[in-house]
Design a protein around this motif. Sequence first.
Motif, short mmCIF file in Angstrom:
data_model
loop_
_atom_site.label_atom_id
_atom_site.label_comp_id
_atom_site.label_asym_id
_atom_site.label_seq_id
_atom_site.Cartn_x
_atom_site.Cartn_y
_atom_site.Cartn_z
N ASP A 83 -10.29 4.58 -21.81
CA ASP A 83 -10.99 5.28 -20.74
C ASP A 83 -10.33 5.20 -19.37
N ASP A 96 -9.88 10.25 -7.29
CA ASP A 96 -10.96 11.15 -6.84
C ASP A 96 -12.31 10.44 -6.85
N ASN A 142 -5.19 5.55 -11.31
CA ASN A 142 -5.85 6.79 -11.68
C ASN A 142 -7.30 6.87 -11.17
N GLY A 147 -7.83 6.87 -18.73
CA GLY A 147 -7.42 8.25 -18.51
C GLY A 147 -6.02 8.56 -19.03
N LYS A 148 -5.54 7.77 -19.96
CA LYS A 148 -4.18 7.96 -20.48
C LYS A 148 -4.03 9.30 -21.19
N SER A 149 -4.97 9.59 -22.06
CA SER A 149 -4.87 10.87 -22.79
C SER A 149 -4.96 12.04 -21.83
N THR A 150 -5.82 11.91 -20.85
CA THR A 150 -5.96 12.97 -19.85
C THR A 150 -4.63 13.17 -19.11
N ALA A 177 -5.64 12.11 -12.74
CA ALA A 177 -5.13 12.82 -13.91
C ALA A 177 -5.97 14.05 -14.18
N1 LIG Z 1 -12.89 11.75 -12.26
C1 LIG Z 1 -11.84 11.48 -13.05
N2 LIG Z 1 -12.04 11.30 -14.34
C2 LIG Z 1 -10.98 11.04 -15.12
C3 LIG Z 1 -9.68 10.98 -14.60
N3 LIG Z 1 -8.82 10.72 -15.63
C4 LIG Z 1 -9.58 10.64 -16.74
N4 LIG Z 1 -10.89 10.84 -16.45
C5 LIG Z 1 -12.01 10.81 -17.38
O1 LIG Z 1 -12.12 9.52 -17.95
C6 LIG Z 1 -12.54 9.60 -19.30
C7 LIG Z 1 -11.56 8.88 -20.20
O2 LIG Z 1 -10.32 9.57 -20.18
P1 LIG Z 1 -9.30 9.55 -21.41
O3 LIG Z 1 -8.13 10.32 -20.98
O4 LIG Z 1 -9.99 9.94 -22.65
O5 LIG Z 1 -8.98 8.01 -21.43
P2 LIG Z 1 -8.09 7.14 -22.42
O6 LIG Z 1 -9.03 6.41 -23.27
O7 LIG Z 1 -7.31 6.25 -21.51
O8 LIG Z 1 -7.19 8.08 -23.17
C8 LIG Z 1 -12.69 11.06 -19.62
O9 LIG Z 1 -14.01 11.43 -19.51
C9 LIG Z 1 -11.82 11.74 -18.57
O10 LIG Z 1 -12.27 13.03 -18.26
C10 LIG Z 1 -9.50 11.18 -13.18
O11 LIG Z 1 -8.40 11.13 -12.65
N5 LIG Z 1 -10.63 11.42 -12.47
#
Ligand SMILES: Nc1nc2c(ncn2[C@@H]2O[C@H](COP(=O)(O)OP(=O)(O)O)[C@@H](O)[C@H]2O)c(=O)[nH]1
Lengths: 331, 609
Positions: free
Chosen positions: B23, B154, B151, B25-28, B189
């Motif tokens: 969570d 915002d 990350n 935000g790596k995948s994002t 991200a």
């Molecule tokens: N507000 C905001 N939300 C983010 C950002 N990056 C990721 N998210 C949110 O955080 C959550 C987890 O992101 P995800 O990419 O799935 O995380 P991962 O588990 O690291 O791959 C999702 O709901 C994304 O939309 C960011 O820069 N700003």
Amino acid sequence: MLETIAPAQEQAPPFRLLTAKNQAPSRTLPDRYRLSHLRQLEAESIHIIREVVSEFEKPVMLYSVGKDSSVLVRLAQKAFFPGRVPFPLLHIDTGYKYQEMYSFRDQFTKENDLDLRVYTNQPAVKDGTNPYDLGTAACCGQLKTKALLDGLAAGGYDAAFGGARRDEEKSRAKERIYSFRDRFGQWDPKNQRPELWSLFNGHIREGESIRVFPLSNWTEIDIWQYIELENIPIVPLYFAQEREVIDAGGTLIPVDNFPFRDRLRGPIKTVKTRFRSLGCSPCTGAIRSEATTVGEIIKEMFQVRTSERANRVIDHASDDAMERKKREGYF
Amino acid sequence: MTSFIAQKEEQELLRFSTAGSVDDGKSTLIGRLLYDAKSLLDDQLSALEAKARVDGDQPDWALLTDGLKAEREQGITIDVAYRFFATPKRKFIIADTPGHEQYTRNMATGASTADLAIVLIDARHGVRTQSKRHAFIAALLGTPQLVVAVNKMDLVDYDQSVFEAIRRDFDHFVQQLGIRAPQYIPISALLGDNVVDHSESMSWYEGPSLLHFLESTPVGINRNLKELRFPVQYVSRPNQNFRGYSGQILSGIVRKGDEILVHPNQQRTTVESIVTYDGELEEAFAPMSVTLTLADELDISRGDMLVTPRHEAGVARDIEAIVVWMDHVPLQVNGTYTLKHTTRKTRALVEAIRYKVDVEEASQVEGQALALNEIGCLKLTTMQPLFFDAYQDNRKTGSFILIDEQTNLTVAAGMILKADQGGSDTLLANPVSAAERALYFNQKPLTLWLTGRVGAGQLAVAQAVERALFERGGYAYRLDQSAPRGLFRLAEDAALLNKAGLAAVVVDDFWQNPSREAARAQVGADAWFEVHLEASLGWAEANDESGFYEHVRGQRDHVDRAQQYQRTTATDADLTLNVEQLDVPELVASILAALETRGFLGRLRDEPA
Ligand SMILES: Nc1nc2c(ncn2[C@@H]2O[C@H](COP(=O)(O)OP(=O)(O)O)[C@@H](O)[C@H]2O)c(=O)[nH]1
């Protein structure tokens, strides 16, 4: 309660990472000793191919007649120059390939002094196995997957090179370069060995085997650029040409020599088309294109509209189609 | 047109790994990088939109990076996935490693080939243990450049002080480790701030955007051009007139006419030609794959290494190395493994765990075991010498993997720190250790103790086992009562043979019934393996060639008593076999199989040449 019995935390000695450098290198790489990404990928692939030949008793290269196979063959030639490619090429023939593919295959292997073996699931072909009566999945199961497993077993091969790349499809992103198969040729995503640096573990037991993917880190564009750079011959179907095609719901199937013409509904048109990847004629569509040279194909690639395998009917079944086929032994 | 292609061909390659907690935000971030680099292909995108429609939400970038079905069901990525994108300047390979607790192994895998590592931190949470751990593993694997992407800026109103606090915390940690300072970049991200373009919401940040940094950071900075390291991978002999040595240059430059030194035979010669499919070269450099021909005909084979004479590689059989354990079965101290290093495979014995590395605390701790995902410093002895450099100087000649000889799995990744005991110079002064003997003989010391009634055939079985061990390259010696000796003497002799690294096969048909416990204690439990050959009295008497039963009957007609004194059953045997049902070859096969299972014998097929 627990905290009260826990011993007082001892101060750990300062720890320094002995495997890492703490200084930035004083100078960057001089330009003449930089290797372009293609040459770097080439060097790595050659390393993989030589490693397999050194550590396995009976390797074979799966030869699909496609552009990736052409690149793979060139890399093998480079790996063993001035010697000959020290293993055979195995073509799993479904009988449904385009005529141009057969003539290209025979000429290419002859000109390059390659030892070509062809394997076909003869009983299935005699039974008239085809995707229209059996469905795409079952047809592939017989003519590709079963033929491949039988062909590998018949040759007693313990390592098989394939041209698959990690960028082709989502489930391949995690594929190893040495992909381990059990005695039944099956792939278990949970049981793949970690691969670090360029140290490959080729230890197997009797009857087990590996599939090797020297092009794992290449992308489709890399392949095309390399074909251009190296002037590698490929099947003419890759280049755009006016072709008579059946427009079967968006998939363009050339009518020339097409064995199931009566099965397809849709208007026949003359369209300038080419193939992005080659498969069996009933299951591979062409795309509209104006590209008649590799350069133009590369240019088109930068304005891509569809990913490479999308013009193959076979993958449309479900999101997991590829992964399922892989488990069963398909590449 | 050609200039367009040529320009693309000149692209450089940068490999980087990404790590972050769930969570963060790596995948994002990856999804956005791929998207913004315009490498997102249309139909993948429409698949993404189809899914998004079902979920009734905005595009979920993470769907682009998900892999296998099982993982999707769990909603978590559990394996290294490789992804590719390119900009006009560079081609990138991402090793996307899952950030979940137990996957040190995956992170190490991804970091092993990376030029750069991106560690993601959620601005709202600050520096957490997990982020430190990710940075630690990247650094441990020698990743030359670290990027800390802060990350979700915002969500903290793009507040500079949040970013600065995280930078301070993290810098403190990095200084402790003694590694290079990372590059810090505040991003969103999700919204794209500072991912490709400089963010307008963070005008206080003056550094590069993430993509700009990835495009401009020097690549190959840890590529070593000074010391030639060319492990011979393949000896090319296509005809009588050509003998070439093929391999990949791991570091350094080689030129036609250069003098080179060959490890291990230490001979010198010059490079006659550098042969490639595309013609001969005047010089070649890392990481090219080439074929060299040499001026002199030397005996060189796969696994040997050609080096610069002025900068020889370290040569040693005793090394100290940091190891990341990657298997469910823990490390066995005193266990042997196959070690693969450059193009060389040899057996290695784990002599000791010097210390363990606590990843959470980035500290050195005591420990005598190494389990999955644990890291430790080991002392290893190899059967053949390694030609190496310290990992921090050369990742290619400083790295190795360990392979389990039974399961064939890759169980560990190793990074060499240094030769232990000063390397080969002092080798003569060191006494030969038990470990070295074990490696040399390719066997563990073993006392195979065969018990049973008189006439149960121990001698025949012992001879056959001795022969079988000998035939498979083992070193065994049989001890029996041809010179009458006491039980204890036999045990003493067996122990001595074991000390010398040999296997002892002991025939025990003493009809008295002393305990075998004393013999076992003398030999040592580690080397002891007891086989009881079971036979009925009638069978034993019928098959007895020594005249023992006749003697007893003739003397006193007290067979009852003889039976009482004999070892009719053995409750302490490691293996009991019925000799009435099995012939000698079958008995031998059963015994060898049991010895393999217990790890006394290596499996035949996998023994390195
Ligand atoms: N507000 C905001 N939300 C983010 C950002 N990056 C990721 N998210 C949110 O955080 C959550 C987890 O992101 P995800 O990419 O799935 O995380 P991962 O588990 O690291 O791959 C999702 O709901 C994304 O939309 C960011 O820069 N700003």
